[in-house]
Structure formats: structure tokens, C-alpha cells
Write a protein that holds these residues in place. Structure first.
Motif, mmCIF file in Angstrom:
data_model
loop_
_atom_site.group_PDB
_atom_site.id
_atom_site.type_symbol
_atom_site.label_atom_id
_atom_site.label_comp_id
_atom_site.label_asym_id
_atom_site.label_seq_id
_atom_site.Cartn_x
_atom_site.Cartn_y
_atom_site.Cartn_z
ATOM 1 N N THR A 40 0.808 -1.221 0.000
ATOM 2 C CA THR A 40 0.000 0.000 0.000
ATOM 3 C C THR A 40 0.839 1.268 0.000
ATOM 4 O O THR A 40 0.314 2.357 -0.249
ATOM 5 N N ASP A 41 2.129 1.142 0.295
ATOM 6 C CA ASP A 41 2.971 2.338 0.417
ATOM 7 C C ASP A 41 2.962 3.187 -0.848
ATOM 8 O O ASP A 41 2.778 4.404 -0.789
ATOM 9 N N GLU A 47 -0.546 9.751 -3.679
ATOM 10 C CA GLU A 47 -1.632 10.710 -3.451
ATOM 11 C C GLU A 47 -1.051 12.023 -2.932
ATOM 12 O O GLU A 47 -0.305 12.036 -1.953
ATOM 13 N N PRO A 48 -1.389 13.150 -3.556
ATOM 14 C CA PRO A 48 -0.871 14.439 -3.079
ATOM 15 C C PRO A 48 -1.475 14.819 -1.730
ATOM 16 O O PRO A 48 -2.590 14.408 -1.406
ATOM 17 N N THR A 49 -0.723 15.582 -0.970
ATOM 18 C CA THR A 49 -1.225 16.065 0.322
ATOM 19 C C THR A 49 -2.194 17.220 0.095
ATOM 20 O O THR A 49 -2.221 17.839 -0.980
ATOM 21 N N HIS A 81 -7.513 15.645 1.535
ATOM 22 C CA HIS A 81 -7.725 15.583 2.985
ATOM 23 C C HIS A 81 -7.997 14.146 3.419
ATOM 24 O O HIS A 81 -7.520 13.700 4.478
ATOM 25 N N ALA A 82 -8.771 13.418 2.627
ATOM 26 C CA ALA A 82 -9.044 12.019 2.955
ATOM 27 C C ALA A 82 -7.758 11.192 2.911
ATOM 28 O O ALA A 82 -7.530 10.330 3.771
ATOM 29 N N ALA A 83 -6.906 11.464 1.932
ATOM 30 C CA ALA A 83 -5.626 10.747 1.839
ATOM 31 C C ALA A 83 -4.739 11.070 3.035
ATOM 32 O O ALA A 83 -4.078 10.181 3.593
ATOM 33 N N ASP A 84 -4.714 12.337 3.446
ATOM 34 C CA ASP A 84 -3.923 12.720 4.626
ATOM 35 C C ASP A 84 -4.412 11.987 5.866
ATOM 36 O O ASP A 84 -3.621 11.478 6.668
ATOM 37 N N ALA A 85 -5.741 11.938 6.026
ATOM 38 C CA ALA A 85 -6.309 11.255 7.192
ATOM 39 C C ALA A 85 -5.994 9.765 7.146
ATOM 40 O O ALA A 85 -5.670 9.145 8.166
ATOM 41 N N LEU A 86 -6.064 9.181 5.953
ATOM 42 C CA LEU A 86 -5.768 7.751 5.811
ATOM 43 C C LEU A 86 -4.299 7.476 6.139
ATOM 44 O O LEU A 86 -3.990 6.495 6.822
ATOM 45 N N ARG A 87 -3.402 8.320 5.645
ATOM 46 C CA ARG A 87 -1.977 8.140 5.955
ATOM 47 C C ARG A 87 -1.746 8.163 7.460
ATOM 48 O O ARG A 87 -0.970 7.374 8.004
ATOM 49 N N LEU A 88 -2.407 9.105 8.143
ATOM 50 C CA LEU A 88 -2.235 9.226 9.589
ATOM 51 C C LEU A 88 -2.732 7.969 10.295
ATOM 52 O O LEU A 88 -2.057 7.438 11.193
ATOM 53 N N VAL A 90 -3.126 4.945 9.003
ATOM 54 C CA VAL A 90 -2.273 3.810 8.642
ATOM 55 C C VAL A 90 -0.994 3.834 9.471
ATOM 56 O O VAL A 90 -0.522 2.788 9.945
ATOM 57 N N GLN A 91 -0.408 5.035 9.642
ATOM 58 C CA GLN A 91 0.818 5.140 10.430
ATOM 59 C C GLN A 91 0.577 4.744 11.879
ATOM 60 O O GLN A 91 1.407 4.061 12.496
ATOM 61 N N ARG A 92 -0.556 5.154 12.421
ATOM 62 C CA ARG A 92 -0.891 4.770 13.799
ATOM 63 C C ARG A 92 -1.013 3.251 13.909
ATOM 64 O O ARG A 92 -0.547 2.641 14.873
ATOM 65 N N HIS A 93 -1.645 2.649 12.920
ATOM 66 C CA HIS A 93 -1.788 1.194 12.919
ATOM 67 C C HIS A 93 -0.420 0.529 12.826
ATOM 68 O O HIS A 93 -0.148 -0.461 13.510
ATOM 69 N N ARG A 94 0.436 1.057 11.970
ATOM 70 C CA ARG A 94 1.766 0.483 11.805
ATOM 71 C C ARG A 94 2.556 0.536 13.112
ATOM 72 O O ARG A 94 3.243 -0.417 13.473
#
Length: 287
Positions: A40-41, A47-49, A81-88, A90-94
Motif C-alpha cells: 500500500t505504500d 496521493e498528493p497532500t 484531505h481524505a488521503a492525509d487522514a488515511l496516511r495518519l 495507517v501510520q498509527r496502525h503500523r
């Protein structure tokens, strides 16, 4: 030509998150990074910020159809914004996954990068033999002795060792002691307890184990001259009981650290003793 004022510290353990340090260690070893979290990386990274999208739409000065521009801009910024939230998230999950599986992941990383560490340690030992004795990494002394090539080889080896050692997270030790970080790459001997010293004279009571003296010298050198010089001196054999090796696991790193801290600790006692007074390592335990 070497800059005589260059004092770059090569051996470091990055304070970045474990995932980033693992990636750096695998890269330093010339190995592909394991797919810890699936493919998924690349998709997320593409996706742009929201900040990038905002800058892009704000720069659109020549707009023929403002209504269409606005609809497109709103859709793009909403997706960003949705991509930014998803990245955050995903990082928390990681981070949670890494926390639960840290021991296994670190052990696998250590096993993978150890051959590269051994190669770097051998290169450092070879270079260390040619460097100035009293100030092995001093650029001016290196120039005077015309040993630029070994100096550069030592710098490269130290940087590689630091990147590989970053698979570990050193535990904090007593204030003023440099050993927890060094123990990631230096094997230290097991020593029975702290050194007893006279409460008044601070003279050692009984014989001082030469292995303890080696660990003390390592700690003092790291404190005064830095990790890099201390590791060069280990590599060239200044302290016979110490050797360069990457800790095989978090458990081994903990054992090394406890042994090293015990070696530099003293217990103040009322016994007189016959040794010479000297610098008292910390921590001091009073009994």
C-alpha cells in the motif's frame, strides 16, 4: 582535501521511528526492505497532500470557467484531505503493529544485517591500525601523517555501523554514562557486581578486574572524545576484553547494558582497602 575543522559524528542511532530506522538499516546493508505492511505504500505515497493540492489550485490564475474550476478544486482537496487522514491512521496502525511485534521484527532485521555489520567492523579495524594513535579521527593529525584514505574508510565504516545499529533502541542509562548506545555494537564482559571503594578515600578495595578497567576506559573515552573515537579504539584492540559485534537481540542488548553499567558502578564502603584513590564512576551506591 580534509577540512581540519571537520568533527562530523558518524556513529549515530537515529531518533526517528522504528520503521524509518529499519528501512535505513536494510538500505545500509544493501538489502531490500521486507514488505512489513503490504503493497500500500506506493499507492498512498502517490496521493498528493492537502497542502500540495491547495498550492496547486491557488496558483491557477488563468481560469476560463470558474464554476468548473471550483468543483474540480473542491473534489481534489476533499480527496487530498481524505488521503492525509488515511496516511495518519495507517501510520498509527503500523506503530501499533510494530509495538506488538517489535521483538520478532528486530530479531529478523539483526539477522539480515549482521553480515554487513561484520564487513564494516573489519573495515574499521583495518583502517584504525593506520590512524594516528592519540587522536585517530583528528583531521589535522590525519593530514600530517598522510593517512587520508584510512580516515575516509573509518568514517564510512562508522556511518554504516551506526545505520545498522539503529535496528536497536538503546535503553536510557544513568546520567553521564555513554554505554547503553555503545552496547548496541560493543560486546562487554560479564563482571560480578559493582566495584567496592573506600567511602572516604574512594580507593578501590581489593583488586580491580582488568575487564572492568576496559569498560571504564570505553565509557570515559566516549564521554570525552565521542562514540566514533571510542569505536576506533575498540576496533584496534586498545581494550582486549571488548569487541565489535552487533547485539543479536533486544534481550542481548539489555544484558550487555546491565553488565556495562555494573562494571562502571561502585559501592562506597567503610573498609579501608589499599588501592589508589581515583575517579569514581557513577552511579555510586552507598552501603
Amino acid at each position: 582535501m580534509i577540512n581540519a575543522t571537520d568533527r562530523t559524528k558518524c556513529f549515530t542511532i537515529s531518533p526517528a521511528q522504528l520503521e524509518g530506522r529499519l528501512r535505513g538499516a536494510y538500505a545500509a546493508a544493501g538489502l531490500p526492505v521486507p514488505a512489513l505492511f503490504g503493497p500500500t505504500d506506493a499507492a498512498l505515497a502517490a496521493e498528493p497532500t492537502a497542502a500540495a493540492v491547495a498550492a496547486s489550485v491557488a496558483d491557477a490564475l488563468d481560469v476560463a470557467d470558474v464554476a468548473a474550476w471550483l468543483e474540480d478544486a473542491l473534489a481534489r482537496i476533499a480527496r487530498a484531505h481524505a488521503a492525509d487522514a488515511l496516511r495518519l491512521e495507517v501510520q498509527r496502525h503500523r506503530e501499533s503493529v510494530l509495538g506488538r511485534n517489535r521483538g520478532r521484527i528486530v530479531a529478523e532485521a539483526v539477522a539480515a544485517v549482521t553480515p554487513a555489520f561484520q564487513t564494516a567492523a573489519a573495515a574499521l579495524a583495518k583502517a584504525a591500525a593506520a590512524l594516528p594513535h592519540d587522536a585517530p579521527l583528528d583531521a589535522a593529525a590525519v593530514v600530517d601523517l598522510d593517512v587520508t584514505r584510512p580516515w575516509k574508510a573509518a568514517q564510512s565504516a562508522l556511518a554504516t555501523m551506526g545505520a545498522l545499529a539503529s535496528v536497536h533502541t538503546p535503553k536510557a542509562g544513568p546520567t553521564g554514562i555513554e554505554l547503553p548506545t555503545l552496547c548496541t555494537v560493543v560486546a562487554v564482559p560479564e563482571i560480578d557486581g559493582a566495584q567496592r571503594v573506600n567511602r572516604l578515600t574512594r580507593a578501590p578495595i581489593g583488586e580491580t578486574d582488568p575487564r572492568r578497567a576496559d569498560v571504564l576506559a570505553l565509557d570515559r573515552c566516549a564521554s570525552k572524545e565521542g562514540y566514533d573515537v571510542a569505536l576506533v579504539r575498540v576496533a584496534r584492540g586498545d581494550w582486549p576484553s571488548l569487541s565489535l559485534s552487533l547485539a543479536g537481540s533486544a534481550l542481548e542488548l539489555g544484558d550487555r547494558t546491565r553488565a556495562a553499567v555494573a562494571a562502571v558502578s561502585v559501592i562506597a564502603s567503610d573498609d579501608k582497602g589499599t588501592g589508589r584513590p581515583g575517579r569514581v564512576p557513577s552511579p555510586v551506591l552507598n552501603v
